[in-house]
Motif scaffolding. Structure first.
Motif, PDB file in Angstrom:
ATOM      1  N   ASN A 173       0.819  -1.214   0.000  1.00 61.05           N
ATOM      2  CA  ASN A 173       0.000   0.000   0.000  1.00 61.05           C
ATOM      3  C   ASN A 173       0.853   1.264   0.000  1.00 61.05           C
ATOM      4  O   ASN A 173       0.580   2.232   0.727  1.00 61.05           O
ATOM      5  CB  ASN A 173      -0.956   0.011   1.198  1.00 61.05           C
ATOM      6  CG  ASN A 173      -2.068  -1.003   1.065  1.00 61.05           C
ATOM      7  OD1 ASN A 173      -2.336  -1.506  -0.024  1.00 61.05           O
ATOM      8  ND2 ASN A 173      -2.723  -1.331   2.169  1.00 61.05           N
ATOM      9  N   GLY A 174       1.927   1.243  -0.797  1.00 54.92           N
ATOM     10  CA  GLY A 174       2.779   2.417  -0.914  1.00 54.92           C
ATOM     11  C   GLY A 174       3.765   2.609   0.220  1.00 54.92           C
ATOM     12  O   GLY A 174       4.485   3.610   0.257  1.00 54.92           O
ATOM     13  N   LYS A 175       3.799   1.659   1.174  1.00 59.47           N
ATOM     14  CA  LYS A 175       4.702   1.776   2.306  1.00 59.47           C
ATOM     15  C   LYS A 175       5.560   0.517   2.412  1.00 59.47           C
ATOM     16  O   LYS A 175       5.322  -0.471   1.726  1.00 59.47           O
ATOM     17  CB  LYS A 175       3.908   1.961   3.614  1.00 59.47           C
ATOM     18  CG  LYS A 175       3.045   3.212   3.661  1.00 59.47           C
ATOM     19  CD  LYS A 175       2.301   3.291   4.991  1.00 59.47           C
ATOM     20  CE  LYS A 175       1.427   4.527   5.082  1.00 59.47           C
ATOM     21  NZ  LYS A 175       0.687   4.586   6.380  1.00 59.47           N
ATOM     22  N   GLU A 176       6.533   0.568   3.296  1.00 58.83           N
ATOM     23  CA  GLU A 176       7.343  -0.615   3.564  1.00 58.83           C
ATOM     24  C   GLU A 176       6.641  -1.489   4.602  1.00 58.83           C
ATOM     25  O   GLU A 176       6.122  -0.978   5.598  1.00 58.83           O
ATOM     26  CB  GLU A 176       8.727  -0.215   4.094  1.00 58.83           C
ATOM     27  CG  GLU A 176       9.598   0.456   3.056  1.00 58.83           C
ATOM     28  CD  GLU A 176      10.978   0.782   3.601  1.00 58.83           C
ATOM     29  OE1 GLU A 176      11.205   0.552   4.811  1.00 58.83           O
ATOM     30  OE2 GLU A 176      11.831   1.266   2.834  1.00 58.83           O
ATOM     31  N   THR A 202       7.294   4.825  -7.930  1.00 60.83           N
ATOM     32  CA  THR A 202       8.252   4.875  -6.838  1.00 60.83           C
ATOM     33  C   THR A 202       8.700   6.300  -6.566  1.00 60.83           C
ATOM     34  O   THR A 202       8.808   6.737  -5.424  1.00 60.83           O
ATOM     35  CB  THR A 202       9.488   3.996  -7.154  1.00 60.83           C
ATOM     36  OG1 THR A 202       9.053   2.661  -7.355  1.00 60.83           O
ATOM     37  CG2 THR A 202      10.504   4.042  -6.026  1.00 60.83           C
ATOM     38  N   ALA A 203       8.997   7.036  -7.651  1.00 60.50           N
ATOM     39  CA  ALA A 203       9.447   8.415  -7.496  1.00 60.50           C
ATOM     40  C   ALA A 203       8.384   9.269  -6.837  1.00 60.50           C
ATOM     41  O   ALA A 203       8.664  10.096  -5.957  1.00 60.50           O
ATOM     42  CB  ALA A 203       9.812   8.993  -8.868  1.00 60.50           C
ATOM     43  N   GLU A 204       7.129   9.067  -7.264  1.00 56.61           N
ATOM     44  CA  GLU A 204       6.030   9.831  -6.682  1.00 56.61           C
ATOM     45  C   GLU A 204       5.877   9.543  -5.193  1.00 56.61           C
ATOM     46  O   GLU A 204       5.717  10.438  -4.372  1.00 56.61           O
ATOM     47  CB  GLU A 204       4.735   9.507  -7.425  1.00 56.61           C
ATOM     48  CG  GLU A 204       3.525  10.299  -6.923  1.00 56.61           C
ATOM     49  CD  GLU A 204       2.276   9.956  -7.699  1.00 56.61           C
ATOM     50  OE1 GLU A 204       1.188  10.378  -7.268  1.00 56.61           O
ATOM     51  OE2 GLU A 204       2.375   9.259  -8.722  1.00 56.61           O
ATOM     52  N   SER A 205       5.925   8.226  -4.845  1.00 54.61           N
ATOM     53  CA  SER A 205       5.794   7.830  -3.441  1.00 54.61           C
ATOM     54  C   SER A 205       6.950   8.355  -2.620  1.00 54.61           C
ATOM     55  O   SER A 205       6.774   8.869  -1.524  1.00 54.61           O
ATOM     56  CB  SER A 205       5.731   6.305  -3.340  1.00 54.61           C
ATOM     57  OG  SER A 205       5.740   5.904  -1.992  1.00 54.61           O
ATOM     58  N   LYS A 230      13.041  13.641  11.647  1.00 52.87           N
ATOM     59  CA  LYS A 230      12.451  12.305  11.728  1.00 52.87           C
ATOM     60  C   LYS A 230      12.978  11.503  10.556  1.00 52.87           C
ATOM     61  O   LYS A 230      12.916  11.959   9.408  1.00 52.87           O
ATOM     62  CB  LYS A 230      10.923  12.354  11.699  1.00 52.87           C
ATOM     63  CG  LYS A 230      10.311  12.842  12.998  1.00 52.87           C
ATOM     64  CD  LYS A 230       8.794  12.665  13.005  1.00 52.87           C
ATOM     65  CE  LYS A 230       8.203  13.062  14.349  1.00 52.87           C
ATOM     66  NZ  LYS A 230       6.731  12.875  14.376  1.00 52.87           N
ATOM     67  N   ILE A 231      13.506  10.297  10.840  1.00 50.70           N
ATOM     68  CA  ILE A 231      14.130   9.514   9.788  1.00 50.70           C
ATOM     69  C   ILE A 231      13.108   8.655   9.059  1.00 50.70           C
ATOM     70  O   ILE A 231      12.090   8.270   9.617  1.00 50.70           O
ATOM     71  CB  ILE A 231      15.270   8.642  10.331  1.00 50.70           C
ATOM     72  CG1 ILE A 231      14.730   7.645  11.372  1.00 50.70           C
ATOM     73  CG2 ILE A 231      16.365   9.483  10.914  1.00 50.70           C
ATOM     74  CD1 ILE A 231      15.754   6.622  11.788  1.00 50.70           C
ATOM     75  N   ALA A 232      13.435   8.340   7.792  1.00 49.62           N
ATOM     76  CA  ALA A 232      12.494   7.604   6.945  1.00 49.62           C
ATOM     77  C   ALA A 232      12.875   6.152   6.740  1.00 49.62           C
ATOM     78  O   ALA A 232      12.137   5.401   6.126  1.00 49.62           O
ATOM     79  CB  ALA A 232      12.379   8.291   5.579  1.00 49.62           C
TER      80      ALA A 232
END
Length: 422
Positions: free
Chosen positions: A311-314, A343-346, A364-366
């Protein structure tokens, strides 16, 4: 005197993470010789809270009463066969250096710990007379275990007594595993309350006395343990350096292939399975995937988990519930433009590159990052920070490292891996 011993035990809980606890002092004075990775308290990925929102006064009172009753329960010796079998299997595997078995018993061990256990096994003939002392754990079906054992080293006649604490959790299928990870404050407090009880302190004292008598009466044993500590530090350090060098070589850009090569970029679910926020069965559940659902594979981890795009996340799924979907480079080329755009958009919506880092201040780290004590990938870790956690940037250095503050400690992170969560 009892307060001093309680402090030693609490420190033992906090520090008993990777290394055999062989300390300095009069000869070799320790709380216990231990190979286990004990209960981790403090940093990093938190266990998911069991409930949210407010509780009524009645619910709170009932829960407090139940907790107090649990805390009053005495240590029980070898009364849970499943626990005894689990811990015995763990020690048999540790003596043999069988990391496949260990990784099936423990939810996650980092590379340094796995190397340490393998190197330690080369010095050990067997773990003998394993006894499991248990108390009820902080969640349903869990146990707090104090495992007593005697280590028979290859080069010694005398067996060395030790004791190690473990947090044992149930899996979704009811089987048990050793939990190695970080806990929320309420669990942390529960563990500290248990460790301060008289029967736990008395147990630790008894093992300490036996150990002290053994090393005081046997100079060969005393000297062997002191030398073993030094030897292991060198062996583990060298093995880590070799592993990191090999990893860097493997990640060097490969020469462009002229023929189609088969690669794995996607995985397919073989069962209905949960997607977690991190590689732990105690982590927050993001959702479920159905049989046959195909996901983009981001990373296959050595601890039996796969990082996927969900869903667009890890998200993280146990690798045993996934199978590889193979694509040729030609097939990938057909869909690469579409996937790259998505991927670029997300990525643009959630992270920035290291070039966007502020010169100083809190971020805040990603993504998950290791924080080192020095500007070296082989330096000891201050800790591991996870997506959404806050770091304070102290200074970006010209050598490619950034000095940061994390949980009150100063450490260093490779600048190139720092991604900001927007």
């Amino acid at each position: 005197m009892k307060n001093e011993k309680m402090k030693e035990i609490l420190d033992f809980f906090r520090n008993n993470k990777k290394k055999t606890c062989i300390g300095a002092g009069a000869g070799v004075a320790v709380i216990a010789v231990c190979v286990a990775v004990g209960i981790t308290l403090g940093n990093g990925a938190k266990m998911t809270a069991s409930n949210t929102g407010t509780q009524t006064q009645t619910e709170t009172t009932t829960e407090t009463a139940e907790t107090e009753t649990t805390l009053q329960m005495p240590l029980e010796e070898n009364t849970v066969p499943e626990v005894t079998q689990l811990i015995t299997e763990y020690y048999n595997a540790a003596a043999a250096g069988d990391m496949d078995t260990i990784n099936s018993i423990v939810n996650t061990y980092d590379q340094e710990t796995q190397i340490y256990l393998q190197k330690m096994s080369e010095h050990i003939e067997a773990y003998q007379n394993v006894v499991c002392y248990t108390k009820t754990g902080p969640v349903d079906g869990s146990y707090l275990v104090y495992a007593y054992y005697e280590i028979k080293f290859n080069d010694l006649e005398t067996a060395v007594p030790g004791i190690s604490p473990y947090l044992v959790y149930p899996r979704e299928d009811g089987s048990l595993y050793i939990y190695e990870g970080d806990v929320e404050d309420s669990v942390n407090q529960y563990l500290e309350d248990i460790s301060a009880q008289d029967d736990v302190i008395d147990l630790m004292n008894r093992v300490q006395v036996v150990f002290n008598e053994a090393v005081m009466q046997d100079d060969t044993l005393n000297n062997y343990l002191a030398q073993l500590k030094e030897d292991l530090q060198v062996e583990v350090g060298e093995a880590l350096a070799e592993a990191e060098t090999a990893s860097e070589e493997e990640t060097q850009p490969a020469e462009a292939a002229t023929e189609a090569q088969t690669t794995v970029t996607k995985v397919e679910a073989t069962d209905v399975v949960n997607v977690r926020s991190s590689d732990s069965e105690q982590a927050e559940r993001l959702g479920k995937v159905a049989v046959g659902e195909v996901l983009k594979l981001l990373e296959k981890k050595e601890n039996g988990w796969s990082k996927v795009e969900y869903n667009g996340k890890e998200g993280y799924i146990k690798s045993e519930y996934l199978k590889d979907v193979e694509e040729t480079q030609e097939a990938q080329a057909e869909s690469s433009a579409s996937e790259a755009a998505q991927t670029a958009e997300s990525s643009a919506a959630t992270t920035s590159t290291s070039s966007d880092l502020p010169a100083s201040g809190k971020i805040k780290i990603a993504q998950t990052i290791n924080i080192r004590k020095a500007c070296s990938e082989t330096a000891d870790k201050v800790g591991t920070a996870f997506p959404g956690e806050t770091l304070e940037i102290v200074m970006q250095q010209a050598d490619g490292w950034t000095r940061v503050k994390y949980n009150g400690e100063t450490g260093y992170v490779k600048t190139e891996v720092l991604k900001v969560l927007k």
